[in-house]
Design a protein around this motif. Structure first.
Motif, PDB file in Angstrom:
ATOM      1  N   ILE A 169       0.840  -1.208   0.000  1.00 20.74           N
ATOM      2  CA  ILE A 169       0.000   0.000   0.000  1.00 20.74           C
ATOM      3  C   ILE A 169       0.872   1.254   0.000  1.00 20.74           C
ATOM      4  CG2 ILE A 169      -1.712   1.335   1.321  1.00 20.74           C
ATOM      5  CD1 ILE A 169      -2.812  -1.398   2.320  1.00 20.74           C
ATOM      6  N   ARG A 182      -7.137   5.075   1.894  1.00 22.70           N
ATOM      7  CA  ARG A 182      -5.804   4.471   1.967  1.00 22.70           C
ATOM      8  C   ARG A 182      -5.205   4.687   3.353  1.00 22.70           C
ATOM      9  NH1 ARG A 182      -0.692   6.773   0.872  1.00 22.70           N
ATOM     10  NH2 ARG A 182       0.862   5.225   0.226  1.00 22.70           N
ATOM     11  N   SER A 262      -9.648  -4.696   0.763  1.00 17.15           N
ATOM     12  CA  SER A 262      -8.258  -4.236   0.801  1.00 17.15           C
ATOM     13  C   SER A 262      -7.389  -5.071   1.735  1.00 17.15           C
ATOM     14  CB  SER A 262      -8.192  -2.764   1.206  1.00 17.15           C
ATOM     15  OG  SER A 262      -8.790  -2.553   2.455  1.00 17.15           O
TER      16      SER A 262
END
Length: 500
Positions: A169, A182, A262
């Motif tokens: 990430i 994020r 994610s």
């Protein structure tokens, strides 16, 4: 030729679809249509998640078997997508054999890689979320239908890949979007991750895909559902096809399933040795007031009601125009009507009416010659010619709302240009000038229409038919002088609201 592989979540079949489901699927359709118009090869995947406890409970309430319940509800989604003019390339149902066999193959592979083990677990289980929750989550009071469970289950070694995921990430800033999501996931991953329970004993819940190495268990709904993203493009069945499409260019999801996509999905892919999707984009919720749309709260908006009253393209336009990707948006009928009247009736529809009406009246219904452009037309031409590149950049950056606004900005500039130039007055004294103005306005309208086609496919097709420019491209000058315009009713009749 570039490729573009876009997915929506696969939706639970515990009830009929609402505007939230429609939004994500229209968004995927708009992106896929846009990429097709620029020559990309596109694969657009959507479908239904038909296993799990919530589905079984919904079926029991209706007195049906889970499969009969799914078979009854699936056409509601399929028919709504057809009504919304959504053109997907594949529609997966997780009860289909083509999916089930790949889920079992994936389970075998992850198990063979040493990433699945058994353990007895005691903890808080949220029936609504279909997962065990932590003590902190339990104490937050945000989870419904929670009970204490103790049972043996299979677990996936998700924690094994925690640091690898953090590194990924951090090294790939466009992987999780928007940026605040994020950051949210990086914060989440800096806490101990733990492992993922991936099974349910059949004695408690038998509506699922059987674990291939233990017939007493079915697999957890997320370990089943997420696999659709690779089962459909050919993982384990068609290597050439799978290598062509995977990794997906974008998984479009709601922010409520960000963690599952994610973290759960990515660590599963790490275990399988597969590349991660290029982007996971979590959009916001459609709110009613300050509250998320929810069947249990009884505040869902049925898109079919809106379509019946105002037309499919108006609904598609509103949903794309009003939500900035990544933020929440508030749905009210009042905001819908204001958007419709302002953008579609007053701006877009009115420009068509004025241009076609004046061409019919003063030029025998034929597109006039452009003549020699003045500075005013050069400015129109420059803005129109810049629009395709601007829209391309915005779409590639998933700024769909800004792309729609940019196209409408050109329409507004054209309306202002018409007011300033007044071709109805010029026609009395200088027909060449009137011709020049009407050609520029008609050609600018055509350019804006081409750029809005992925959002409003039906209405834009009508406009291009009226202009005799059905197969025209996003290049200035494709509107041919002498083309006979078609008569037409108002494109977007204004919605009259009764004053109280």
């Amino acid at each position: 030729m570039s490729k573009f592989f876009v997915t929506t979540p696969i939706y639970y079949v515990n009830d009929a679809p609402h505007i939230g489901h429609a939004y994500t699927t229209i968004l995927a359709d708009v992106l896929s249509r846009y990429h097709r118009t620029v020559g990309d090869e596109v694969f657009f995947l959507t479908g239904l998640d038909e296993h799990g406890q919530k589905v079984k409970q919904a079926a029991e309430k209706r007195g049906l078997s889970p499969q009969a319940h799914c078979d009854d509800l699936a056409p509601r989604f399929i028919n709504l997508w057809k009504t919304l003019d959504i053109r997907y390339d594949d529609f997966i149902r997780t009860t289909q054999e083509r999916h089930k066999k790949i889920v079992q193959m994936v389970l075998k592979e992850v198990h063979a890689n040493g990433d699945i083990y058994t353990d007895e677990y005691e903890g808080w289980y949220s029936v609504a979320e279909e997962r065990f929750i932590t003590d902190v989550e339990y104490e937050s009071g945000q989870f419904r239908d929670v009970k204490k469970l103790k049972e043996k289950n299979y677990f996936f070694k998700m924690s094994k890949y925690q640091q690898r995921l953090i590194d990924y990430i951090e090294d790939n800033p466009h992987f999780l979007r928007p940026e605040h999501r994020r950051n949210e996931m990086l914060g989440f991953l800096r806490q101990p991750l733990g492992d993922l329970c991936i099974s349910r004993p059949k004695s408690r819940m038998d509506w699922g895909i059987e674990i291939p190495f233990d017939p007493d268990y079915v697999t957890y709904v997320w370990f089943d559902a997420l696999v659709n993203y690779i089962s459909v493009p050919g993982y384990g069945t068609d290597e050439t096809r799978f290598n062509k499409w995977w990794p997906a260019d974008v998984h479009l999801i709601g922010k409520d399933i960000l963690t599952t996509h994610s973290v759960y999905w990515t660590t599963m892919l790490f275990s399988l040795g597969l590349p991660l999707p290029k982007t996971i984009f979590a959009h916001g919720w459609w709110l009613i007031g300050e509250t998320k749309m929810s069947k249990s709260l009884g505040n869902v908006v049925n898109p079919l009601d809106l379509i019946e009253n105002y037309g499919v393209d108006a609904v598609r336009y509103y949903l794309m125009r009003e939500m900035v990707l990544g933020s929440d948006a508030n749905f009210t009928l009042d905001s819908f009507i204001k958007c419709y009247n302002s953008d579609l009736a007053n701006d877009f529809g009115n420009l068509l009416n004025r241009v076609s009406g004046l061409i019919q009246k003063n030029h025998g219904g034929e597109v006039p010659e452009p003549g020699i452009l003045t500075n005013a037309e050069e400015e129109i031409k420059a803005q129109a010619s810049a629009l395709p590149g601007k829209v391309k950049d915005l779409i590639n950056d998933y700024k769909v709302q800004e792309a729609v606004v940019a196209s409408l900005d050109l329409v507004r500039v054209l309306n202002k240009y018409m007011e300033t130039q007044a071709p109805w007055k010029l026609a009395k004294t200088d027909m060449k000038a009137a011709n020049r103005v009407l050609y520029a306005a008609a050609e600018g309208l055509r350019m804006a229409t081409v750029m809005l086609a992925p959002v409003m496919p039906e209405k834009t097709a009508n406009v291009l038919y009226i202009l005799g420019a059905q197969n025209s491209k996003s290049l200035w000058g494709q509107l041919k002088p002498g083309t006979k315009l078609q008569a037409h009713p108002p494109l977007f009749p204004r919605i009259e609201v009764e004053k109280k």
